[in-house]
Design a protein around this motif. Structure first.
Motif, PDB file in Angstrom:
ATOM      1  N   GLU A 151      -2.507  12.693   6.838  1.00 42.30           N
ATOM      2  CA  GLU A 151      -3.049  11.534   7.540  1.00 42.30           C
ATOM      3  C   GLU A 151      -3.377  11.926   8.983  1.00 42.30           C
ATOM      4  O   GLU A 151      -2.963  12.965   9.462  1.00 42.30           O
ATOM      5  N   ASP A 210     -19.056   7.493   5.257  1.00 45.83           N
ATOM      6  CA  ASP A 210     -17.919   6.582   5.211  1.00 45.83           C
ATOM      7  C   ASP A 210     -17.262   6.615   6.591  1.00 45.83           C
ATOM      8  O   ASP A 210     -16.474   7.513   6.885  1.00 45.83           O
ATOM      9  N   SER A 254       0.865  -1.174   0.000  1.00 43.78           N
ATOM     10  CA  SER A 254       0.000   0.000   0.000  1.00 43.78           C
ATOM     11  C   SER A 254       0.905   1.229   0.000  1.00 43.78           C
ATOM     12  O   SER A 254       1.818   1.316   0.837  1.00 43.78           O
ATOM     13  N   GLY A 289     -12.279  -1.526   3.371  1.00 41.82           N
ATOM     14  CA  GLY A 289     -13.065  -0.296   3.333  1.00 41.82           C
ATOM     15  C   GLY A 289     -13.403   0.100   1.909  1.00 41.82           C
ATOM     16  O   GLY A 289     -14.497   0.611   1.639  1.00 41.82           O
ATOM     17  N   THR A 290     -12.451  -0.155   1.009  1.00 42.18           N
ATOM     18  CA  THR A 290     -12.722   0.144  -0.411  1.00 42.18           C
ATOM     19  C   THR A 290     -13.939  -0.613  -0.892  1.00 42.18           C
ATOM     20  O   THR A 290     -14.846  -0.051  -1.514  1.00 42.18           O
ATOM     21  N   MET A 300     -12.921   4.934   9.111  1.00 42.52           N
ATOM     22  CA  MET A 300     -12.012   5.391  10.173  1.00 42.52           C
ATOM     23  C   MET A 300     -12.776   5.644  11.486  1.00 42.52           C
ATOM     24  O   MET A 300     -12.305   5.306  12.559  1.00 42.52           O
ATOM     25  N   TYR A 360     -11.114  10.332   1.212  1.00 39.46           N
ATOM     26  CA  TYR A 360     -10.667   9.099   0.566  1.00 39.46           C
ATOM     27  C   TYR A 360     -11.620   7.983   0.963  1.00 39.46           C
ATOM     28  O   TYR A 360     -11.914   7.801   2.142  1.00 39.46           O
ATOM     29  N   ASN A 408      -8.479  11.891   6.062  1.00 40.72           N
ATOM     30  CA  ASN A 408      -7.495  11.735   4.981  1.00 40.72           C
ATOM     31  C   ASN A 408      -6.971  13.064   4.446  1.00 40.72           C
ATOM     32  O   ASN A 408      -6.421  13.126   3.351  1.00 40.72           O
ATOM     33  N   LYS A 447     -11.444  -1.213   9.225  1.00 40.14           N
ATOM     34  CA  LYS A 447     -10.486  -0.999  10.310  1.00 40.14           C
ATOM     35  C   LYS A 447     -10.943  -1.635  11.630  1.00 40.14           C
ATOM     36  O   LYS A 447     -10.905  -2.864  11.780  1.00 40.14           O
TER      37      LYS A 447
HETATM   38  P1  KE4 Z   1      -9.197   0.064   2.766  1.00 42.28           P
HETATM   39  O1  KE4 Z   1      -9.633  -0.380   1.401  1.00 42.28           O
HETATM   40  O2  KE4 Z   1      -7.780   0.606   2.746  1.00 42.28           O
HETATM   41  O3  KE4 Z   1      -9.429  -0.965   3.863  1.00 42.28           O
HETATM   42  O4  KE4 Z   1     -10.145   1.299   3.193  1.00 42.28           O
HETATM   43  C1  KE4 Z   1     -10.242   2.417   2.334  1.00 42.28           C
HETATM   44  C2  KE4 Z   1     -10.701   3.609   3.148  1.00 42.28           C
HETATM   45  C3  KE4 Z   1     -12.021   4.011   3.043  1.00 42.28           C
HETATM   46  N1  KE4 Z   1     -12.486   5.070   3.747  1.00 42.28           N
HETATM   47  C4  KE4 Z   1     -11.666   5.760   4.582  1.00 42.28           C
HETATM   48  C5  KE4 Z   1     -12.218   6.928   5.343  1.00 42.28           C
HETATM   49  C6  KE4 Z   1     -10.305   5.379   4.728  1.00 42.28           C
HETATM   50  O5  KE4 Z   1      -9.493   6.105   5.546  1.00 42.28           O
HETATM   51  C7  KE4 Z   1      -9.812   4.287   4.012  1.00 42.28           C
HETATM   52  C8  KE4 Z   1      -8.362   3.834   4.109  1.00 42.28           C
HETATM   53  N2  KE4 Z   1      -7.535   4.660   4.909  1.00 42.28           N
HETATM   54  C9  KE4 Z   1      -6.118   4.656   4.559  1.00 42.28           C
HETATM   55  C10 KE4 Z   1      -5.435   5.656   5.486  1.00 42.28           C
HETATM   56  N3  KE4 Z   1      -5.605   6.993   5.064  1.00 42.28           N
HETATM   57  C11 KE4 Z   1      -5.532   3.289   4.672  1.00 42.28           C
HETATM   58  C12 KE4 Z   1      -4.024   3.271   4.604  1.00 42.28           C
HETATM   59  C13 KE4 Z   1      -3.563   2.758   3.275  1.00 42.28           C
HETATM   60  O6  KE4 Z   1      -4.075   3.178   2.216  1.00 42.28           O
HETATM   61  O7  KE4 Z   1      -2.653   1.907   3.320  1.00 42.28           O
END
Ligand code: KE4
Length: 426
Positions: free
Chosen positions: A401, A239, A23, A117-118, A242, A144, A211, A267
Motif C-alpha cells: 500500500e 485509473d 473492507s 472507485g470500483t 488515488m 487494483y 497498490n 477518494k
Molecule cells: P473503491 O471501490 O475502494 O472506492 O476504489 C477502488 C480503487 C480503484 N482504483 C484504485 C487505484 C484504488 O486504489 C482503489 C481502492 N484503493 C484501496 C487502497 N489500496 C482502498 C482501500 C480498501 O480496499 O479498503
C-alpha cells in the motif's frame, strides 16, 4: 500503546461483519495484530477507542488530503443535510461539481458520478467496450481497480493469453477477456496487443501505481502506452482514483503530460464521502445512457451530501495554488528523513515517491513492478508497522500500500515520524 477497547470492539464486530471489517485491508491480516478502532479524527491525527493519538499516514486511503474533519467540508455537509439527504432527482450541485472537475482535469468534457472507485472503473471499462465494440481489456499485475469481476484476475497460463480468476466467484468466461501485463514493460504490452489483434477495447492502468506500494511510471512508459493505443484503436483508461486531485489539479495527465481517453476518480473527489466518477471527451461520454446505448445507473449517484463534500474539497484545492507543492515538499522531507535513519541503522530499503504518495520497501532492488515489489522483506515491514504504531504513527498495514500525505501534517509531525522510525531500528 493499549488496544483493549479496540480488541473488545473487534470481537463484537467479528460476530456480525465478515472478518469484523467492511473492507479486508482494515483487518491487519498482512501485519498481524488487532485492527485499531477509530473514535474520531481531526487534522493529521486519529484518536482511537483506547485514547491513543496517532499521526495518520493513510487518511482513509487518500481522501483526507487536507486533513480529517476539514471545516469547509464538514460545514458543507451539515448545511446540505438540513435540506434533505437524497432525492433521486437532479440537483444543481451535481452540475457545479461537474463543471469544476471538468475545468480542473485535461481532456474531459463530461463526467458521470458514481459511489466508489470500483463503480467508476467498472463503468469505464463497460463504456470502452461499448464505444469500441471490442471485448478484451489489458490490466497490469499489481494494479487494483476495485473488486469488479473483470479486475480480479491473475496471470494466466500463457504469456500472451488471457488471465484466470484470482477469486472464487469470478468465472472463466469473465477472465478470458482480461489480459494481464507487467507494469513498466512496454514490450510486454505490445506482445499482448499483437497476440490479440483488433480484440482489445482498452488498457486500464494506475498511471502512478499505488497498490504495489507507490510505483512511478518509468520514463516513456505512459507515452509508449499512448502510442500503442493510438496505433491499435484502443482506449487508454487512467485509473486516477488515488492520483486524481492528489498529484496535481489535473492529476497524472497534467503531471506527466500524457492524454488518457477515459479518467476514473474516487477518494479525494468525494472529500471523504462515497463518490467515484469517470470522465472523457464528448464523443465517448455521449455513448452513456440515457444519451447512448451503454447502460450505467445508481440510486445514490450524485448524492447531494456527497456532492457537497466533494465540491467543498475540490473548490479548496482549486483555489490554493500552493497546496500540491506544499504536499510534495512535506513528502520529500519525510522521504529524506526516513532514508537517513534507515541508512544509519543499516536497514536495506528503497523508498518510492511521487508528489504526496510514498512507500517504503525493505529490499535493495528498485521497485518498478509487482515482481520487484513482492521481493520486500515482509517480516521487516511488520516490525516497522507495529514499531511505528506503538509510537503513535499509523502507516499502511501492508507493504503493498501507499502512504497518503495530508496537508494538515506539520514539520514537527514529520520529525516525530522520522524519529519513531529511528527508534524502531536502532
Ligand atoms: P473503491 O471501490 O475502494 O472506492 O476504489 C477502488 C480503487 C480503484 N482504483 C484504485 C487505484 C484504488 O486504489 C482503489 C481502492 N484503493 C484501496 C487502497 N489500496 C482502498 C482501500 C480498501 O480496499 O479498503
Amino acid at each position: 500503546m493499549i488496544y483493549k477497547r479496540s480488541s473488545t470492539l473487534f470481537a463484537a464486530a467479528e460476530k456480525v461483519i465478515p472478518g469484523g471489517v467492511n473492507s479486508p485491508v482494515r483487518a491487519f491480516k498482512a501485519v498481524g495484530g488487532t485492527p485499531i478502532f477509530v473514535k474520531e479524527a481531526k487534522g493529521a491525527y486519529l484518536y482511537d477507542e483506547d485514547g491513543n493519538t496517532l499521526i495518520d499516514y493513510i487518511n482513509s486511503w487518500g481522501p483526507m488530503i487536507l486533513g480529517h474533519a476539514f471545516e469547509p467540508v464538514v460545514n458543507a455537509v451539515i448545511e446540505k443535510a438540513k435540506k434533505g439527504t437524497s432525492f433521486g432527482m437532479p440537483t444543481e450541485i451535481e452540475t457545479e461539481i461537474a463543471e469544476l472537475a471538468v475545468s480542473m482535469v485535461p481532456n474531459i468534457d463530461k463526467i458521470r458520478f458514481v459511489n466508489s472507485g470500483t463503480e467508476a472503473c467498472m463503468s469505464a471499462v463497460r463504456l470502452a467496450r461499448g464505444y469500441t465494440g471490442k471485448d478484451k481489456i489489458i490490466k497490469f499485475a499489481g494494479c487494483y481497480h476495485g473488486h469488479s469481476d473483470s479486475f480480479l484476475i491473475q496471470a494466466g497460463s500463457g504469456a500472451v493469453t488471457f488471465g484466470s480468476p484470482n477469486s472464487p466467484g469470478v468465472t472463466e468466461g469473465t477472465a478470458k477477456d482480461t489480459l494481464l501485463a507487467n507494469y513498466n514493460d512496454l514490450a510486454n504490452v505490445e506482445a499482448l496487443i499483437n497476440a490479440n489483434k483488433n480484440e482489445i477495447a482498452c488498457i486500464i492502468i494506475e498511471p502512478v501505481a499505488g497498490n504495489m506500494g507507490c510505483i512511478p511510471p518509468l520514463d516513456g512508459f505512459l507515452q509508449g502506452l499512448r502510442s500503442l493505443c493510438d496505433a491499435n484503436d484502443i482506449l487508454l483508461i487512467f485509473d486516477e482514483v488515488m492520483t486524481g486531485f492528489r498529484l496535481a489539479k489535473g492529476g497524472v495527465q497534467e503531471l506527466y503530460g500524457v492524454d488518457a481517453d477515459i479518467v476514473c476518480f474516487g477518494k479525494v473527489i468525494g472529500g471523504g464521502l462515497p463518490v467515484g466518477a469517470f470522465a472523457a471527451r464528448n464523443e465517448i461520454m455521449n455513448y452513456l445512457a440515457p444519451l447512448g446505448p451503454v447502460y450505467q445507473a445508481g440510486t445514490l449517484s450524485g448524492n447531494p451530501l456527497a456532492m457537497a463534500a466533494g465540491l467543498a474539497m475540490l473548490t479548496t484545492l482549486n483555489n490554493d495554488a500552493e497546496v500540491f507543492n506544499r504536499l510534495a515538499e512535506k513528502t520529500e522531507y519525510l522521504h529524506k528523513g526516513l532514508a537517513k535513519v534507515l541508512d544509519s541503522n543499516n536497514i536495506t530499503h528503497t523508498i518510492n515517491r511521487v508528489g504526496s504518495m510514498i512507500s517504503v520497501h525493505f529490499d535493495a532492488e528498485p521497485v518498478v513492478d509487482f515482481k520487484t515489489a513482492a521481493k520486500g522483506n515482509n517480516e521487516t515491514f511488520k516490525t516497522f508497522f507495529h514499531g511505528m504504531l506503538n509510537q503513535g504513527v499509523y502507516i499502511a498495514p501492508s507493504a503493498f500500500e501507499t502512504w497518503f500525505i495530508t496537508d494538515a501534517l506539520t514539520y514537527e509531525d514529520l520529525d516525530r515520524t522520522i524519529e519513531a522510525c529511528n527508534t524502531v531500528f536502532k
